[in-house]
Design an enzyme around this catalytic site. Structure first.
Site, short mmCIF file in Angstrom:
data_model
loop_
_atom_site.label_atom_id
_atom_site.label_comp_id
_atom_site.label_asym_id
_atom_site.label_seq_id
_atom_site.Cartn_x
_atom_site.Cartn_y
_atom_site.Cartn_z
N CYS A 81 0.84 -1.20 0.00
CA CYS A 81 0.00 0.00 0.00
C CYS A 81 0.87 1.26 0.00
O CYS A 81 1.54 1.56 -0.98
CB CYS A 81 -0.98 -0.05 1.16
SG CYS A 81 -2.40 1.06 0.96
N HIS A 173 -3.92 -5.32 0.79
CA HIS A 173 -3.35 -5.74 2.09
C HIS A 173 -3.37 -7.26 2.20
O HIS A 173 -4.40 -7.86 2.50
CB HIS A 173 -4.13 -5.11 3.24
CG HIS A 173 -3.88 -3.65 3.39
ND1 HIS A 173 -2.82 -3.14 4.11
CD2 HIS A 173 -4.53 -2.59 2.86
CE1 HIS A 173 -2.84 -1.82 4.03
NE2 HIS A 173 -3.86 -1.45 3.28
N GLU A 175 -2.04 -9.02 4.48
CA GLU A 175 -1.98 -9.46 5.87
C GLU A 175 -3.35 -9.70 6.51
O GLU A 175 -3.44 -10.35 7.54
CB GLU A 175 -1.18 -8.46 6.71
CG GLU A 175 -1.81 -7.10 6.88
CD GLU A 175 -1.49 -6.11 5.77
OE1 GLU A 175 -1.59 -4.90 6.02
OE2 GLU A 175 -1.15 -6.55 4.64
#
Length: 201
Positions: A81, A173, A175
């Site tokens: 990002c 993202h 994660e």
């Protein structure tokens, strides 16, 4: 000494999650401020860097920057990002604000299945996966040496890579659990690209 991944923290609400996913892949990592002195970070002998997301625009006055040692260390770098935007801008790419902040799920189309971040996906050409977006700015021009490896309808440069220098950028993202193959992407980075072993429990 165990294999170490350094995660540079740019203020992302998900920064701790990145560290958790790396550790779940049995790799040791440390989350450190982007302001940390170079000698302090490099003393850990990192096998790779992950640049977290963050709330800033790269154009904000006093916005966090990319330390020189990250690019000169000779190890793989993964920008997520805001981290991707920093990496792209530093290397000569373009970053611009979007008409509106993108927040929520997006359909990622894999454009280049030989990308090592996609290892073991078993993906065919055009494979689509759900990913989680949370950004205002985005990369509008990739630096020389990079290729696009995945895109979404609203983000043509959702994943990019420079295999020669082992630099990678992800606009979404990986994660968070909302990204279907996110854990695999991070595991492929730390194991397949950085060469870290399963030494951490």
């Amino acid at each position: 000494m165990t294999d170490t991944i350094i995660i540079l923290d740019y203020g992302s609400q998900y920064a701790q999650l990145i560290a958790r996913r790396v550790r779940e892949a049995n790799v040791y990592c440390e989350l450190v401020s982007w302001r940390a002195p170079a000698e302090e970070v490099m003393a850990r002998q990192p096998k790779g860097f992950i640049l977290s997301g963050g709330p800033n625009s790269v154009y904000d006055p006093g916005a966090p920057t990319l330390p020189d040692y990250v690019l000169s260390a000779g190890v793989p770098v993964l920008g997520i990002c805001y981290g991707m935007q920093l990496l792209a801008r530093r290397l000569g790419g373009g970053v611009a604000g979007s008409a509106r902040r993108e927040y929520g799920p997006a359909a990622l189309t894999v454009d280049e299945t030989t990308e090592p971040l996609f290892a073991n996906w078993g993906a065919a050409d055009g494979r689509s996966e759900t990913v989680w977006m949370s950004h205002g700015d985005k990369v509008t021009r990739i630096p020389a040496g990079f290729q696009v490896t995945a895109s979404t309808p609203s983000c043509p440069f959702a994943m990019v890579s420079d295999e020669a220098r082992r630099f990678y950028g992800i606009q979404f993202h990986p994660e968070v659990t909302h990204t279907a193959k996110g854990a695999e992407i991070l595991s492929n980075f730390v194991h397949g690209i950085c060469g870290c072993r399963n030494l951490w429990n």
